[in-house]
Write a protein that holds these residues in place. Structure first.
Motif, PDB file in Angstrom:
ATOM      1  N   ALA A 218     -14.174  -4.300  21.716  1.00  0.00           N
ATOM      2  CA  ALA A 218     -13.689  -3.516  20.580  1.00  0.00           C
ATOM      3  C   ALA A 218     -13.347  -2.090  20.992  1.00  0.00           C
ATOM      4  N   TRP A 219     -14.137  -1.497  21.881  1.00  0.00           N
ATOM      5  CA  TRP A 219     -13.845  -0.132  22.306  1.00  0.00           C
ATOM      6  C   TRP A 219     -12.513  -0.070  23.032  1.00  0.00           C
ATOM      7  N   GLN A 220     -12.280  -0.951  23.968  1.00  0.00           N
ATOM      8  CA  GLN A 220     -11.018  -0.939  24.692  1.00  0.00           C
ATOM      9  C   GLN A 220      -9.840  -1.223  23.762  1.00  0.00           C
ATOM     10  N   LEU A 221     -10.015  -2.150  22.842  1.00  0.00           N
ATOM     11  CA  LEU A 221      -8.924  -2.488  21.919  1.00  0.00           C
ATOM     12  C   LEU A 221      -8.541  -1.294  21.062  1.00  0.00           C
ATOM     13  N   LEU A 222      -9.522  -0.607  20.484  1.00  0.00           N
ATOM     14  CA  LEU A 222      -9.234   0.531  19.611  1.00  0.00           C
ATOM     15  C   LEU A 222      -8.641   1.697  20.396  1.00  0.00           C
ATOM     16  N   VAL A 223      -9.169   1.959  21.586  1.00  0.00           N
ATOM     17  CA  VAL A 223      -8.611   3.034  22.411  1.00  0.00           C
ATOM     18  C   VAL A 223      -7.181   2.701  22.812  1.00  0.00           C
ATOM     19  N   ALA A 224      -6.928   1.459  23.193  1.00  0.00           N
ATOM     20  CA  ALA A 224      -5.571   1.057  23.560  1.00  0.00           C
ATOM     21  C   ALA A 224      -4.608   1.262  22.392  1.00  0.00           C
ATOM     22  N   CYS A 225      -5.066   0.985  21.185  1.00  0.00           N
ATOM     23  CA  CYS A 225      -4.197   1.147  20.020  1.00  0.00           C
ATOM     24  C   CYS A 225      -3.814   2.607  19.789  1.00  0.00           C
ATOM     25  N   VAL A 226      -4.775   3.527  19.894  1.00  0.00           N
ATOM     26  CA  VAL A 226      -4.435   4.937  19.660  1.00  0.00           C
ATOM     27  C   VAL A 226      -3.612   5.503  20.807  1.00  0.00           C
ATOM     28  N   LEU A 227      -3.741   4.937  22.002  1.00  0.00           N
ATOM     29  CA  LEU A 227      -2.937   5.423  23.118  1.00  0.00           C
ATOM     30  C   LEU A 227      -1.512   4.891  23.066  1.00  0.00           C
ATOM     31  N   MET A 228      -1.329   3.669  22.553  1.00  0.00           N
ATOM     32  CA  MET A 228       0.015   3.084  22.557  1.00  0.00           C
ATOM     33  C   MET A 228       0.839   3.455  21.335  1.00  0.00           C
ATOM     34  N   SER A 229       0.207   4.003  20.299  1.00  0.00           N
ATOM     35  CA  SER A 229       0.950   4.312  19.078  1.00  0.00           C
ATOM     36  C   SER A 229       1.989   5.398  19.329  1.00  0.00           C
ATOM     37  N   ARG A 230       3.151   5.242  18.684  1.00  0.00           N
ATOM     38  CA  ARG A 230       4.271   6.188  18.763  1.00  0.00           C
ATOM     39  C   ARG A 230       4.856   6.301  20.166  1.00  0.00           C
ATOM     40  N   VAL A 231       4.690   5.285  20.961  1.00  0.00           N
ATOM     41  CA  VAL A 231       5.294   5.252  22.299  1.00  0.00           C
ATOM     42  C   VAL A 231       6.166   4.011  22.367  1.00  0.00           C
ATOM     43  N   SER A 232       7.443   4.174  22.698  1.00  0.00           N
ATOM     44  CA  SER A 232       8.363   3.043  22.683  1.00  0.00           C
ATOM     45  C   SER A 232       8.399   2.297  24.010  1.00  0.00           C
ATOM     46  N   SER A 233       8.157   2.978  25.123  1.00  0.00           N
ATOM     47  CA  SER A 233       8.273   2.345  26.435  1.00  0.00           C
ATOM     48  C   SER A 233       7.064   1.459  26.720  1.00  0.00           C
ATOM     49  N   TRP A 234       7.304   0.146  26.860  1.00  0.00           N
ATOM     50  CA  TRP A 234       6.209  -0.772  27.163  1.00  0.00           C
ATOM     51  C   TRP A 234       5.610  -0.453  28.526  1.00  0.00           C
ATOM     52  N   GLU A 235       6.443  -0.139  29.491  1.00  0.00           N
ATOM     53  CA  GLU A 235       5.952   0.142  30.845  1.00  0.00           C
ATOM     54  C   GLU A 235       5.088   1.394  30.861  1.00  0.00           C
ATOM     55  N   LEU A 269       2.015   9.917  27.601  1.00  0.00           N
ATOM     56  CA  LEU A 269       2.070   9.426  26.224  1.00  0.00           C
ATOM     57  C   LEU A 269       2.342  10.530  25.213  1.00  0.00           C
ATOM     58  N   GLY A 270       2.102  11.791  25.597  1.00  0.00           N
ATOM     59  CA  GLY A 270       2.290  12.900  24.676  1.00  0.00           C
ATOM     60  C   GLY A 270       1.181  12.979  23.634  1.00  0.00           C
ATOM     61  N   LEU A 271       1.295  13.965  22.733  1.00  0.00           N
ATOM     62  CA  LEU A 271       0.335  14.149  21.631  1.00  0.00           C
ATOM     63  C   LEU A 271      -1.110  14.170  22.139  1.00  0.00           C
ATOM     64  N   PRO A 273      -3.759  16.362  22.242  1.00  0.00           N
ATOM     65  CA  PRO A 273      -4.961  16.750  21.458  1.00  0.00           C
ATOM     66  C   PRO A 273      -5.412  15.646  20.501  1.00  0.00           C
ATOM     67  N   ASN A 274      -4.455  15.055  19.767  1.00  0.00           N
ATOM     68  CA  ASN A 274      -4.823  14.015  18.806  1.00  0.00           C
ATOM     69  C   ASN A 274      -5.334  12.757  19.503  1.00  0.00           C
ATOM     70  N   ARG A 275      -4.682  12.357  20.581  1.00  0.00           N
ATOM     71  CA  ARG A 275      -5.110  11.143  21.291  1.00  0.00           C
ATOM     72  C   ARG A 275      -6.491  11.344  21.911  1.00  0.00           C
ATOM     73  N   PHE A 276      -6.725  12.506  22.493  1.00  0.00           N
ATOM     74  CA  PHE A 276      -8.020  12.744  23.128  1.00  0.00           C
ATOM     75  C   PHE A 276      -9.136  12.774  22.076  1.00  0.00           C
ATOM     76  N   ARG A 277      -8.872  13.414  20.943  1.00  0.00           N
ATOM     77  CA  ARG A 277      -9.896  13.442  19.895  1.00  0.00           C
ATOM     78  C   ARG A 277     -10.172  12.024  19.387  1.00  0.00           C
ATOM     79  N   SER A 278      -9.116  11.208  19.266  1.00  0.00           N
ATOM     80  CA  SER A 278      -9.306   9.823  18.811  1.00  0.00           C
ATOM     81  C   SER A 278     -10.170   9.041  19.787  1.00  0.00           C
ATOM     82  N   VAL A 279      -9.923   9.219  21.089  1.00  0.00           N
ATOM     83  CA  VAL A 279     -10.733   8.531  22.103  1.00  0.00           C
ATOM     84  C   VAL A 279     -12.196   8.941  21.989  1.00  0.00           C
ATOM     85  N   VAL A 280     -12.430  10.235  21.778  1.00  0.00           N
ATOM     86  CA  VAL A 280     -13.801  10.743  21.644  1.00  0.00           C
ATOM     87  C   VAL A 280     -14.466  10.163  20.395  1.00  0.00           C
ATOM     88  N   GLU A 281     -13.735  10.140  19.274  1.00  0.00           N
ATOM     89  CA  GLU A 281     -14.304   9.645  18.023  1.00  0.00           C
ATOM     90  C   GLU A 281     -14.623   8.146  18.112  1.00  0.00           C
TER      91      GLU A 281
END
Length: 348
Positions: A218-235, A269-271, A273-281
């Motif tokens: 669950a931790w990896q899945l949720l972190v992967a989701c916040v990291l991949m959001s708003r990014v169009s390039s699959w690679e 991936l950009g963004l 501050p928000n991504r890092f805070r999400s990973v921490v939360e």
């Protein structure tokens, strides 16, 4: 095709496999492979399985020197314009079928074509082989992950309530998520604590979504989701997320990381501050919550940075709940793919 003879898809699949094998090796689940694998067949069984080649039971009339029953006069009697009209009708029917396929938003087995014709046949065959191998690997990996947890439970079922069982479940928690898990006395039911953080996803699909590679945790899945959001390039998503988990394999490691070090990993991936805070939360929620893990939109289950996409992904991939109707189009395609194959299982 690259210099090593592999397509980009195959190289990315191998990178996923290597990272997940390393993760399972760290948990010690690979040692269970020999236990749950079927035994090798004996020499006698192998000899019995081999059968001598048989002669074909049917042969063409030309090979048997049999004269044809007709001389072709019936075909010659057909008018040329009827033959041409028949071909045109067939072409129109094929065109209508192609138009219908283009209008279908759902991703199905026949909707995607890597290449057509003799020049692309080898690429398509290679992609199919990679897809089948990846699907088998995901199934085996998930079986090993669940077997590692099941080995703690007593035979014949039952609850683990004694001190030894409690310590065993907490040791499993430390193995998966690091030393930052709560103290032994802080959790009333360690079995539920651990199992609620382990994914029970539906079978792997032909769509090969990124979430499928992180659904076991669950931790990896949720972190992967916040990291991949708003990014169009699959690679870009694939390479960055893989690099993040390679450097920070547990929530304990992620919470101990320096922001500047994390920035260097997830910068593409950009963004930040928000991504890092999400990973921490997310990491803090996984480690500090004393009860079973659940994620949702209400205040009690809400995690900063985990929106509708993350919640739906959690329910689908970690809980195996295919009764949801996600707003994300790709995730909805995955749910539809599973439903068409009869895998729907509503959330309890």
């Amino acid at each position: 095709m690259t210099d090593d003879g592999l397509t980009e898809y195959e190289r990315q699949r191998l990178a996923h496999v290597a990272r997940n094998r390393e993760y399972m090796a760290r948990l010690g689940v690979l040692d269970l492979a020999a236990t749950i694998a079927p035994p090798e067949p004996t020499n006698r069984a192998k000899r019995k399985a081999k059968r001598p080649p048989t002669e074909p039971t049917r042969r063409s009339g030309r090979v048997r020197n049999v004269k044809p029953e007709h001389d072709g006069s019936a075909v010659d009697a057909l008018m040329d314009d009827e033959d041409v009209g028949g071909r045109r009708a067939k072409a129109r029917r094929r065109a209508r079928r192609d138009d219908d396929d283009d209008d279908d938003d759902d991703v199905d087995d026949d909707d995607v074509r890597i290449a057509t014709g003799p020049a692309g046949a080898g690429v398509w065959s290679s992609e199919q082989a990679a897809l089948e191998a990846s699907t088998r690997w995901l199934e085996d990996a998930r079986a090993l992950m669940l077997a590692r947890t099941a080995s703690i439970a007593p035979k014949g079922g039952g609850k683990l309530t004694n001190v030894g069982a409690r310590d065993a479940w907490r040791s499993e928690a430390v193995r998966r998520w690091g030393k930052g898990v709560p103290a032994a006395d802080a959790v009333s039911d360690w079995e539920k604590w651990v199992t609620s953080r382990i994914g029970t996803p539906p079978p792997p699909s032909d769509l090969q979504l990124l979430q499928e590679y992180y659904a076991h945790d669950a931790w990896q899945l949720l972190v992967a989701c916040v990291l991949m959001s708003r990014v169009s390039s699959w690679e870009c998503k694939h390479n960055t997320i893989s690099a993040f988990f390679a450097k920070y394999p547990t929530p304990t490691a992620a919470l101990a990381a320096k922001p500047n070090d994390v920035l260097e990993v997830i910068r593409p991936l950009g963004l930040f501050p928000n991504r890092f805070r999400s990973v921490v939360e997310i990491s803090a929620k996984i480690l500090t919550e004393a009860g079973p893990l659940d994620v949702g939109p209400d205040q009690e289950r809400k995690i900063y940075g985990v929106g509708e996409f993350g919640i739906d992904s959690f329910n689908v991939f970690c809980r195996g709940d295919l009764s949801v109707n996600p707003g994300d189009k790709t995730l909805q395609s995955f749910v539809n793919w599973q439903r068409r194959r009869g895998h729907e299982k509503k959330k309890k």
